[in-house]
Design a protein around this motif. Structure first.
Motif, PDB file in Angstrom:
ATOM      1  N   MET A   1      12.927  38.645 -98.817  1.00 17.19           N
ATOM      2  CA  MET A   1      13.005  39.456 -97.603  1.00 17.19           C
ATOM      3  C   MET A   1      14.448  39.575 -97.122  1.00 17.19           C
ATOM      4  N   ARG A   2      15.198  38.491 -97.268  1.00 20.14           N
ATOM      5  CA  ARG A   2      16.614  38.549 -96.881  1.00 20.14           C
ATOM      6  C   ARG A   2      17.379  39.533 -97.768  1.00 20.14           C
ATOM      7  N   LEU A   3      17.093  39.497 -99.064  1.00 19.59           N
ATOM      8  CA  LEU A   3      17.762  40.423 -99.986  1.00 19.59           C
ATOM      9  C   LEU A   3      17.372  41.866 -99.696  1.00 19.59           C
ATOM     10  N   ALA A   4      16.105  42.089 -99.346  1.00 24.39           N
ATOM     11  CA  ALA A   4      15.676  43.445 -98.986  1.00 24.39           C
ATOM     12  C   ALA A   4      16.477  43.953 -97.801  1.00 24.39           C
ATOM     13  N   HIS A   5      16.695  43.084 -96.815  1.00 23.57           N
ATOM     14  CA  HIS A   5      17.490  43.473 -95.641  1.00 23.57           C
ATOM     15  C   HIS A   5      18.941  43.735 -96.029  1.00 23.57           C
ATOM     16  N   GLU A   6      19.516  42.843 -96.838  1.00 28.21           N
ATOM     17  CA  GLU A   6      20.918  42.987 -97.230  1.00 28.21           C
ATOM     18  C   GLU A   6      21.149  44.249 -98.061  1.00 28.21           C
ATOM     19  N   ARG A   7      20.193  44.580 -98.924  1.00 25.02           N
ATOM     20  CA  ARG A   7      20.351  45.742 -99.801  1.00 25.02           C
ATOM     21  C   ARG A   7      19.809  47.029 -99.184  1.00 25.02           C
ATOM     22  N   GLN A   8      19.253  46.920 -97.995  1.00 22.54           N
ATOM     23  CA  GLN A   8      18.727  48.076 -97.261  1.00 22.54           C
ATOM     24  C   GLN A   8      17.553  48.744 -97.973  1.00 22.54           C
ATOM     25  N   ALA A   9      16.740  47.915 -98.615  1.00 19.65           N
ATOM     26  CA  ALA A   9      15.463  48.407 -99.137  1.00 19.65           C
ATOM     27  C   ALA A   9      14.485  48.503 -97.973  1.00 19.65           C
ATOM     28  N   THR A  10      13.468  49.325 -98.132  1.00 21.03           N
ATOM     29  CA  THR A  10      12.478  49.526 -97.073  1.00 21.03           C
ATOM     30  C   THR A  10      11.234  48.714 -97.372  1.00 21.03           C
ATOM     31  N   VAL A  11      10.847  47.850 -96.428  1.00 23.56           N
ATOM     32  CA  VAL A  11       9.677  46.993 -96.576  1.00 23.56           C
ATOM     33  C   VAL A  11       8.636  47.402 -95.545  1.00 23.56           C
ATOM     34  N   ILE A  12       7.436  47.747 -96.027  1.00 23.92           N
ATOM     35  CA  ILE A  12       6.318  48.122 -95.162  1.00 23.92           C
ATOM     36  C   ILE A  12       5.228  47.081 -95.347  1.00 23.92           C
ATOM     37  N   THR A  13       4.916  46.356 -94.285  1.00 20.19           N
ATOM     38  CA  THR A  13       3.937  45.282 -94.369  1.00 20.19           C
ATOM     39  C   THR A  13       2.525  45.795 -94.104  1.00 20.19           C
ATOM     40  N   LEU A  14       1.545  44.927 -94.337  1.00 18.77           N
ATOM     41  CA  LEU A  14       0.168  45.281 -93.990  1.00 18.77           C
ATOM     42  C   LEU A  14       0.021  45.503 -92.493  1.00 18.77           C
ATOM     43  N   ASP A  15       0.728  44.734 -91.703  1.00 18.21           N
ATOM     44  CA  ASP A  15       0.696  44.940 -90.255  1.00 18.21           C
ATOM     45  C   ASP A  15       1.222  46.324 -89.883  1.00 18.21           C
ATOM     46  N   ASP A  16       2.258  46.792 -90.582  1.00 14.62           N
ATOM     47  CA  ASP A  16       2.792  48.135 -90.336  1.00 14.62           C
ATOM     48  C   ASP A  16       1.736  49.200 -90.631  1.00 14.62           C
ATOM     49  N   ILE A  17       1.006  49.010 -91.726  1.00 12.29           N
ATOM     50  CA  ILE A  17      -0.033  49.975 -92.091  1.00 12.29           C
ATOM     51  C   ILE A  17      -1.124  50.008 -91.027  1.00 12.29           C
ATOM     52  N   ASP A  18      -1.523  48.821 -90.558  1.00  7.68           N
ATOM     53  CA  ASP A  18      -2.543  48.762 -89.510  1.00  7.68           C
ATOM     54  C   ASP A  18      -2.050  49.427 -88.225  1.00  7.68           C
ATOM     55  N   ARG A  19      -0.784  49.252 -87.936  1.00 11.41           N
ATOM     56  CA  ARG A  19      -0.242  49.760 -86.674  1.00 11.41           C
ATOM     57  C   ARG A  19      -0.036  51.262 -86.691  1.00 11.41           C
ATOM     58  N   TYR A  20       0.539  51.770 -87.775  1.00 11.22           N
ATOM     59  CA  TYR A  20       0.945  53.176 -87.802  1.00 11.22           C
ATOM     60  C   TYR A  20      -0.027  54.083 -88.553  1.00 11.22           C
ATOM     61  N   GLY A  21      -0.876  53.520 -89.389  1.00 15.85           N
ATOM     62  CA  GLY A  21      -1.826  54.327 -90.132  1.00 15.85           C
ATOM     63  C   GLY A  21      -1.275  54.769 -91.480  1.00 15.85           C
ATOM     64  N   ILE A  22      -2.205  55.077 -92.372  1.00 17.11           N
ATOM     65  CA  ILE A  22      -1.838  55.390 -93.752  1.00 17.11           C
ATOM     66  C   ILE A  22      -0.976  56.641 -93.848  1.00 17.11           C
ATOM     67  N   GLU A  23      -1.360  57.713 -93.147  1.00 16.55           N
ATOM     68  CA  GLU A  23      -0.639  58.981 -93.285  1.00 16.55           C
ATOM     69  C   GLU A  23       0.816  58.846 -92.852  1.00 16.55           C
ATOM     70  N   ARG A  24       1.068  58.212 -91.687  1.00 18.58           N
ATOM     71  CA  ARG A  24       2.438  58.073 -91.199  1.00 18.58           C
ATOM     72  C   ARG A  24       3.257  57.170 -92.109  1.00 18.58           C
ATOM     73  N   VAL A  25       2.654  56.099 -92.568  1.00 23.03           N
ATOM     74  CA  VAL A  25       3.355  55.173 -93.450  1.00 23.03           C
ATOM     75  C   VAL A  25       3.753  55.860 -94.754  1.00 23.03           C
ATOM     76  N   MET A  26       2.833  56.613 -95.346  1.00 23.85           N
ATOM     77  CA  MET A  26       3.140  57.264 -96.614  1.00 23.85           C
ATOM     78  C   MET A  26       4.122  58.422 -96.437  1.00 23.85           C
ATOM     79  N   GLU A  27       4.067  59.087 -95.320  1.00 23.18           N
ATOM     80  CA  GLU A  27       5.057  60.138 -95.048  1.00 23.18           C
ATOM     81  C   GLU A  27       6.459  59.535 -94.992  1.00 23.18           C
ATOM     82  N   TYR A  28       6.564  58.382 -94.339  1.00 22.76           N
ATOM     83  CA  TYR A  28       7.855  57.699 -94.256  1.00 22.76           C
ATOM     84  C   TYR A  28       8.286  57.191 -95.637  1.00 22.76           C
ATOM     85  N   ALA A  29       7.352  56.636 -96.405  1.00 23.88           N
ATOM     86  CA  ALA A  29       7.664  56.129 -97.746  1.00 23.88           C
ATOM     87  C   ALA A  29       8.204  57.238 -98.639  1.00 23.88           C
TER      88      ALA A  29
END
Length: 395
Positions: A262-290
């Motif tokens: 997770m630290r490397l993802a932050h340092e390299r500016q990769a995008t991490v979407i958690t299960l909590d993010d999916i529950d919060r924002y919904g599948i359509e919004r998450v996949m649009e962002y992805a």
């Protein structure tokens, strides 16, 4: 030594053991045959396998091994006994040209850190796929009518040497993509993710984005001093045209994750979407962002799907199960959206049949692949839309 018998069939005894002369004669015959030069038929068969399976990667010292497995007695499966969706098996790799989709297995689990068994994944996925006709009434798509598909069997991996296996995988994927086909890679553990991208990336003019479904970030540099299944995206995002800013990881979470990853993802500016993010924002919004992140300035996108992103209630047959994952219907919607803009290819990894129940994991893996292919057809990104001709015939 055993005392000579005085007549045919007479038993001889030495140190409490009894043998018959005819048994000895059979043993001597086998020893004699083993010392004889290889026959013309065997030599022809081996030469044909080398020609059809293509020359192995440069790092392979045993030059009798091929890039694609063609000898039925070498390690792995996928020499035509069973194919994905029962599509034709392409025996001669020199005939790879003009097909839409190429199914290829990578029976490697040398990169597994916990429960081995993913080397049997390709064979299990192929067998389970035989339950499908390739037609979906909800989508109105028949994959056999829309796509020219072949199964080319398995890449010949070297189970005791992960880096040589990576070289084989890279050369094989480069060959497939170089012939203009859409590769569907059946894993194998997720360590192969680096090798597959290393083979695909040089064929992409511009940046290659990655949409990665997983419960784990897989961004460690090494595990046990090797590039294993916890590290493919650390190394893949060092490739010249696979920047970490175009890497989207979906489904990360649970209690088997890597703090360092997770630290490397932050340092390299990769995008991490958690299960909590999916529950919060919904599948359509998450996949649009992805899609926005993966395609930003990119020419193509690769889909890497680890089956352990699915809750183990639905996919128990995997090496590192993590409760609380996605459900199958959520996955189907998400991969259809991931394929909306087109894909360069895909891999599905970490199906480990020794831990499966009633082939549920292998069956789900095949369905995920079909959903992706169906979405690509529906969006006009792959193959051709079949002309409507009434109701499909039973097959």
């Amino acid at each position: 030594m055993v005392d000579s018998a005085r007549s045919h069939g007479e038993e001889v005894q030495k140190d409490g053991w009894q043998l018959r002369r005819e048994d000895l004669r059979g043993t001597w015959a086998m020893h004699w045959q083993a010392q004889q030069p290889e026959g013309e038929e065997a030599r022809t068969r081996r030469e044909q396998a080398r020609r059809y399976g293509l020359e192995a990667a440069a790092s392979i010292e045993d030059r009798s091994l091929t890039l694609f497995r063609r000898e039925p007695w070498t390690l792995g499966g996928g020499t035509g006994e069973a194919t994905f969706l029962q599509v034709p098996f392409l025996h001669d790799m020199q005939q790879l040209r003009g097909q839409d989709v190429v199914i290829v297995g990578v029976p490697l689990d040398s990169g597994t850190t916990c429960r081995p068994g993913a080397r049997f994944g390709p064979a299990a996925i192929r067998r389970a796929s035989a339950l499908s006709y390739g037609y979906n009434p909800e989508r109105g798509i028949d994959l056999h009518a829309a796509l020219v598909m072949v199964d080319v069997g398995d890449i010949q991996v070297i189970p005791s040497h992960i880096e040589k296996s990576f070289d084989q995988i890279t050369s094989a994927l480069s060959y497939i993509v170089g012939r203009g086909a859409f590769p569907v890679v059946l894993g194998g553990d997720h360590s192969i993710g680096y090798a597959t991208l290393r083979g695909v990336a040089p064929h992409v003019e511009g940046k290659l984005g990655v949409i990665h479904f997983d419960r784990h970030s897989d961004l460690s540099e090494r595990t046990y001093d090797e590039r294993m299944h916890a590290s493919p995206f650390f190394h893949a995002t060092t490739l010249p045209n696979v920047p970490p800013t175009n890497l989207v990881q979906i489904g990360i979470g649970g209690w088997t994750g890597s703090k360092k990853g997770m630290r490397l993802a932050h340092e390299r500016q990769a995008t991490v979407i958690t299960l909590d993010d999916i529950d919060r924002y919904g599948i359509e919004r998450v996949m649009e962002y992805a899609l926005e992140v993966a395609w930003k300035g990119a020419s193509a996108v690769w889909l890497s799907f680890d089956i352990d992103v699915v809750d183990p209630a639905f996919a128990p047959g995997t090496g590192t199960p993590e409760p609380g994952g996605l459900q199958p219907r959520e996955v189907f919607r998400m991969v259809r959206l991931a394929a909306r803009e087109g894909l360069q290819g895909m891999e599905l990894v970490e199906v480990a049949p020794p831990y499966d129940v009633a082939d549920l994991t292998a069956l789900l893996a095949g369905r995920i692949i079909m959903e992706v292919l169906g979405a690509l057809v529906a969006q006009g990104k792959l193959g051709r839309w079949p002309k409507p001709d009434g109701l499909p015939q039973d097959r």
